[in-house]
Design a protein around this motif. Structure first.
Motif, short mmCIF file in Angstrom:
data_model
loop_
_atom_site.label_atom_id
_atom_site.label_comp_id
_atom_site.label_asym_id
_atom_site.label_seq_id
_atom_site.Cartn_x
_atom_site.Cartn_y
_atom_site.Cartn_z
N GLU A 110 56.83 61.91 44.06
CA GLU A 110 57.11 63.22 43.48
C GLU A 110 55.99 64.20 43.82
O GLU A 110 56.24 65.35 44.15
CB GLU A 110 57.28 63.11 41.97
N SER A 111 54.74 63.74 43.70
CA SER A 111 53.60 64.55 44.10
C SER A 111 52.46 63.62 44.50
O SER A 111 52.37 62.50 44.01
CB SER A 111 53.16 65.50 42.98
N PHE A 112 51.61 64.12 45.39
CA PHE A 112 50.50 63.33 45.90
C PHE A 112 49.39 64.31 46.24
O PHE A 112 49.49 65.05 47.21
CB PHE A 112 50.94 62.53 47.12
N GLU A 113 48.34 64.33 45.41
CA GLU A 113 47.20 65.19 45.66
C GLU A 113 46.02 64.34 46.10
O GLU A 113 45.79 63.25 45.57
CB GLU A 113 46.79 65.98 44.41
N VAL A 114 45.27 64.85 47.06
CA VAL A 114 44.04 64.21 47.52
C VAL A 114 42.90 65.15 47.14
O VAL A 114 42.88 66.30 47.56
CB VAL A 114 44.06 63.97 49.04
N LEU A 115 41.97 64.64 46.33
CA LEU A 115 40.83 65.44 45.87
C LEU A 115 39.57 64.98 46.59
O LEU A 115 39.32 63.79 46.71
CB LEU A 115 40.64 65.28 44.36
N GLY A 116 38.80 65.95 47.06
CA GLY A 116 37.57 65.66 47.79
C GLY A 116 37.67 66.20 49.19
O GLY A 116 38.73 66.61 49.65
N THR A 117 36.55 66.22 49.87
CA THR A 117 36.50 66.75 51.22
C THR A 117 37.02 65.70 52.20
O THR A 117 36.42 64.64 52.33
CB THR A 117 35.07 67.17 51.59
N THR A 118 38.13 66.01 52.84
CA THR A 118 38.73 65.07 53.79
C THR A 118 38.61 65.61 55.21
O THR A 118 38.51 66.82 55.42
CB THR A 118 40.21 64.82 53.46
N THR A 119 38.65 64.71 56.15
CA THR A 119 38.57 65.10 57.55
C THR A 119 39.97 65.35 58.12
O THR A 119 40.97 64.90 57.54
CB THR A 119 37.89 64.01 58.40
#
Length: 142
Positions: A110-119
């Motif tokens: 339904e939702s997928f958040e990625v928190l933090g600095t990603t490349t």
């Protein structure tokens, strides 16, 4: 916003009230999952095997917790990785595993958040699952 409130309710201050600085490299995945109709009987076993596998094979996974609503129809997955390399290792392992087809046959994201600095490399690997990557703006830890 609902994820932030949920996190404050579910997790201790030591997990959330951290000073975010350039040396805070943790990556967090937040997933709201719906169980696909007809798949509910497979959920408990799949989650048990996923948790066991991550625990045994991913030492830099700091948190890997599944939560269920009261009737068991929706799942929330909270994952914390030590750094970008640990998150990317997890994604690589998942994409190459027998778990991936079973996971997508069992859960609708339904939702997928990625928190933090990603490349860009991690973002590319996650296409098809999420394009919602959020970097820290301000915060603190004590």
């Amino acid at each position: 916003m609902k994820h932030l409130l949920l996190l404050f309710l579910l997790f201790s201050n030591t997990t959330l009230a951290m000073h975010h600085s350039s040396d805070d490299e943790r990556i967090i995945f937040l997933l709201d999952l719906n169980i696909i109709e007809g798949q509910s009987s497979k959920v408990d076993d799949l989650i048990k095997r996923l948790v066991s596998n991550v625990k045994e094979t991913e030492p830099d996974t700091l948190v890997y917790n599944y939560y269920s609503n009261e009737d068991g129809s929706a799942i929330f997955l909270y994952e914390v990785y030590k750094n970008h390399a640990a998150a990317e290792f997890h994604v690589d392992q998942f994409l190459q595993s027998d778990f991936m087809p079973e996971f997508v046959a069992t859960f609708e994201i339904e939702s997928f958040e990625v928190l933090g600095t990603t490349t860009d490399q991690l973002r590319q690997k996650m296409i098809g699952f999420t394009d919602d990557h959020r970097s820290i703006m301000k915060g603190f830890k004590s």
